[in-house]
Design a protein around this motif. Structure first.
Motif, PDB file in Angstrom:
ATOM      1  N   MET A   1      23.378  83.267  -7.971  1.00  0.00           N
ATOM      2  CA  MET A   1      23.814  83.772  -6.695  1.00  0.00           C
ATOM      3  C   MET A   1      22.980  85.005  -6.371  1.00  0.00           C
ATOM      4  N   LYS A   2      22.637  85.159  -5.097  1.00  0.00           N
ATOM      5  CA  LYS A   2      21.904  86.345  -4.667  1.00  0.00           C
ATOM      6  C   LYS A   2      22.362  86.747  -3.275  1.00  0.00           C
ATOM      7  N   ILE A   3      22.105  87.969  -2.923  1.00  0.00           N
ATOM      8  CA  ILE A   3      22.482  88.454  -1.590  1.00  0.00           C
ATOM      9  C   ILE A   3      21.514  87.865  -0.570  1.00  0.00           C
ATOM     10  N   HIS A   4      22.075  87.230   0.432  1.00  0.00           N
ATOM     11  CA  HIS A   4      21.277  86.633   1.507  1.00  0.00           C
ATOM     12  C   HIS A   4      21.324  87.503   2.763  1.00  0.00           C
ATOM     13  N   LEU A   5      22.526  87.988   3.095  1.00  0.00           N
ATOM     14  CA  LEU A   5      22.731  88.717   4.344  1.00  0.00           C
ATOM     15  C   LEU A   5      23.813  89.759   4.135  1.00  0.00           C
ATOM     16  N   THR A   6      23.609  90.921   4.676  1.00  0.00           N
ATOM     17  CA  THR A   6      24.640  91.938   4.747  1.00  0.00           C
ATOM     18  C   THR A   6      24.535  92.559   6.130  1.00  0.00           C
ATOM     19  N   SER A   7      25.469  93.402   6.494  1.00  0.00           N
ATOM     20  CA  SER A   7      25.435  93.914   7.857  1.00  0.00           C
ATOM     21  C   SER A   7      25.874  95.360   7.943  1.00  0.00           C
ATOM     22  N   VAL A   8      25.470  95.994   9.024  1.00  0.00           N
ATOM     23  CA  VAL A   8      26.018  97.274   9.441  1.00  0.00           C
ATOM     24  C   VAL A   8      26.458  97.095  10.884  1.00  0.00           C
ATOM     25  N   PHE A   9      27.587  97.706  11.208  1.00  0.00           N
ATOM     26  CA  PHE A   9      28.061  97.666  12.584  1.00  0.00           C
ATOM     27  C   PHE A   9      27.316  98.732  13.374  1.00  0.00           C
ATOM     28  N   VAL A  10      26.862  98.365  14.572  1.00  0.00           N
ATOM     29  CA  VAL A  10      26.110  99.307  15.406  1.00  0.00           C
ATOM     30  C   VAL A  10      26.695  99.351  16.808  1.00  0.00           C
ATOM     31  N   ASP A  11      26.623 100.531  17.414  1.00  0.00           N
ATOM     32  CA  ASP A  11      27.188 100.694  18.754  1.00  0.00           C
ATOM     33  C   ASP A  11      26.257 100.208  19.855  1.00  0.00           C
ATOM     34  N   ASP A  12      24.986  99.971  19.541  1.00  0.00           N
ATOM     35  CA  ASP A  12      24.001  99.524  20.530  1.00  0.00           C
ATOM     36  C   ASP A  12      22.899  98.793  19.768  1.00  0.00           C
ATOM     37  N   GLN A  13      22.831  97.478  19.926  1.00  0.00           N
ATOM     38  CA  GLN A  13      21.866  96.709  19.144  1.00  0.00           C
ATOM     39  C   GLN A  13      20.416  97.070  19.450  1.00  0.00           C
ATOM     40  N   GLU A  14      20.095  97.320  20.694  1.00  0.00           N
ATOM     41  CA  GLU A  14      18.709  97.654  21.041  1.00  0.00           C
ATOM     42  C   GLU A  14      18.310  98.991  20.431  1.00  0.00           C
ATOM     43  N   LYS A  15      19.193  99.980  20.536  1.00  0.00           N
ATOM     44  CA  LYS A  15      18.937 101.291  19.923  1.00  0.00           C
ATOM     45  C   LYS A  15      18.805 101.136  18.407  1.00  0.00           C
ATOM     46  N   ALA A  16      19.674 100.325  17.813  1.00  0.00           N
ATOM     47  CA  ALA A  16      19.631 100.099  16.366  1.00  0.00           C
ATOM     48  C   ALA A  16      18.324  99.422  15.966  1.00  0.00           C
ATOM     49  N   LEU A  17      17.885  98.444  16.739  1.00  0.00           N
ATOM     50  CA  LEU A  17      16.634  97.764  16.432  1.00  0.00           C
ATOM     51  C   LEU A  17      15.470  98.757  16.438  1.00  0.00           C
ATOM     52  N   ARG A  18      15.421  99.615  17.432  1.00  0.00           N
ATOM     53  CA  ARG A  18      14.345 100.623  17.491  1.00  0.00           C
ATOM     54  C   ARG A  18      14.409 101.545  16.272  1.00  0.00           C
ATOM     55  N   PHE A  19      15.604 102.015  15.908  1.00  0.00           N
ATOM     56  CA  PHE A  19      15.725 102.933  14.782  1.00  0.00           C
ATOM     57  C   PHE A  19      15.337 102.245  13.464  1.00  0.00           C
ATOM     58  N   TYR A  20      15.881 101.064  13.232  1.00  0.00           N
ATOM     59  CA  TYR A  20      15.644 100.396  11.960  1.00  0.00           C
ATOM     60  C   TYR A  20      14.206  99.893  11.817  1.00  0.00           C
ATOM     61  N   THR A  21      13.520  99.608  12.938  1.00  0.00           N
ATOM     62  CA  THR A  21      12.127  99.161  12.852  1.00  0.00           C
ATOM     63  C   THR A  21      11.159 100.336  13.036  1.00  0.00           C
ATOM     64  N   ASP A  22      11.259 101.050  14.138  1.00  0.00           N
ATOM     65  CA  ASP A  22      10.289 102.109  14.437  1.00  0.00           C
ATOM     66  C   ASP A  22      10.407 103.317  13.520  1.00  0.00           C
ATOM     67  N   VAL A  23      11.616 103.635  13.078  1.00  0.00           N
ATOM     68  CA  VAL A  23      11.826 104.828  12.259  1.00  0.00           C
ATOM     69  C   VAL A  23      11.898 104.477  10.771  1.00  0.00           C
ATOM     70  N   LEU A  24      12.804 103.566  10.406  1.00  0.00           N
ATOM     71  CA  LEU A  24      12.962 103.247   8.989  1.00  0.00           C
ATOM     72  C   LEU A  24      11.879 102.316   8.459  1.00  0.00           C
ATOM     73  N   GLY A  25      11.268 101.519   9.333  1.00  0.00           N
ATOM     74  CA  GLY A  25      10.146 100.688   8.902  1.00  0.00           C
ATOM     75  C   GLY A  25      10.476  99.243   8.574  1.00  0.00           C
ATOM     76  N   PHE A  26      11.693  98.795   8.876  1.00  0.00           N
ATOM     77  CA  PHE A  26      12.018  97.394   8.680  1.00  0.00           C
ATOM     78  C   PHE A  26      11.318  96.550   9.741  1.00  0.00           C
ATOM     79  N   GLU A  27      11.317  95.234   9.561  1.00  0.00           N
ATOM     80  CA  GLU A  27      10.742  94.313  10.545  1.00  0.00           C
ATOM     81  C   GLU A  27      11.835  93.393  11.075  1.00  0.00           C
ATOM     82  N   LYS A  28      11.753  93.084  12.371  1.00  0.00           N
ATOM     83  CA  LYS A  28      12.713  92.158  12.971  1.00  0.00           C
ATOM     84  C   LYS A  28      12.477  90.761  12.405  1.00  0.00           C
ATOM     85  N   LYS A  29      13.562  90.099  12.005  1.00  0.00           N
ATOM     86  CA  LYS A  29      13.473  88.745  11.454  1.00  0.00           C
ATOM     87  C   LYS A  29      14.019  87.721  12.452  1.00  0.00           C
ATOM     88  N   HIS A  30      15.243  87.935  12.922  1.00  0.00           N
ATOM     89  CA  HIS A  30      15.866  87.010  13.871  1.00  0.00           C
ATOM     90  C   HIS A  30      16.407  87.791  15.059  1.00  0.00           C
TER      91      HIS A  30
END
Length: 129
Positions: A1-30
């Protein structure tokens, strides 16, 4: 068994996408529209694009805001991300204007710091020696 998906609740998905990609350095997958403003929006580590996904989940359920607010008030991170060097990542993110609620702290073989993701969560960065 392995972790496939986990989540964080966000108040604004677009703002969260910018923070998690532009600032933290993650890449959008889906990014799949779910009707209205909501999306199935996930990010991944560029080092492990086929690894676990982080769902940036809308915080619309009535239980979410009291839950996430209580975590933030108590200083409890909603997620923890591994980094190679907590101090270097702290310095990089602070230079980008990220607010930290806990500066780097070494406890034996572990160093942590806690940041505000601007979307309703505290996030811990950690390195284990």
């Amino acid at each position: 068994m392995k972790i496939h998906l986990t989540s964080v609740f966000v108040d604004d998905q677009e703002k969260a996408l910018r923070f998690y990609t532009d600032v933290l350095g993650f890449e959008k997958k889906h990014d799949v529209p779910l009707g209205g403003e909501d999306r199935w929006l996930t990010v991944v580590s560029p080092e492990h694009p086929d690894g676990p996904e982080l769902l940036l989940e809308p915080d619309k359920h009535p239980a979410v805001k009291p839950y996430t607010s209580a975590l933030v008030e108590d200083g409890i991170p909603a997620a923890s991300f591994a980094v190679d060097d907590v101090q270097a990542e702290f310095d990089r993110l602070r230079a980008l204007g990220v607010h930290f609620t806990q500066e780097p702290l070494t406890m034996g073989p572990v160093t942590t710091a806690v940041l505000d993701d601007t979307c309703g969560n505290l996030i811990q960065i950690v390195h284990s020696a």
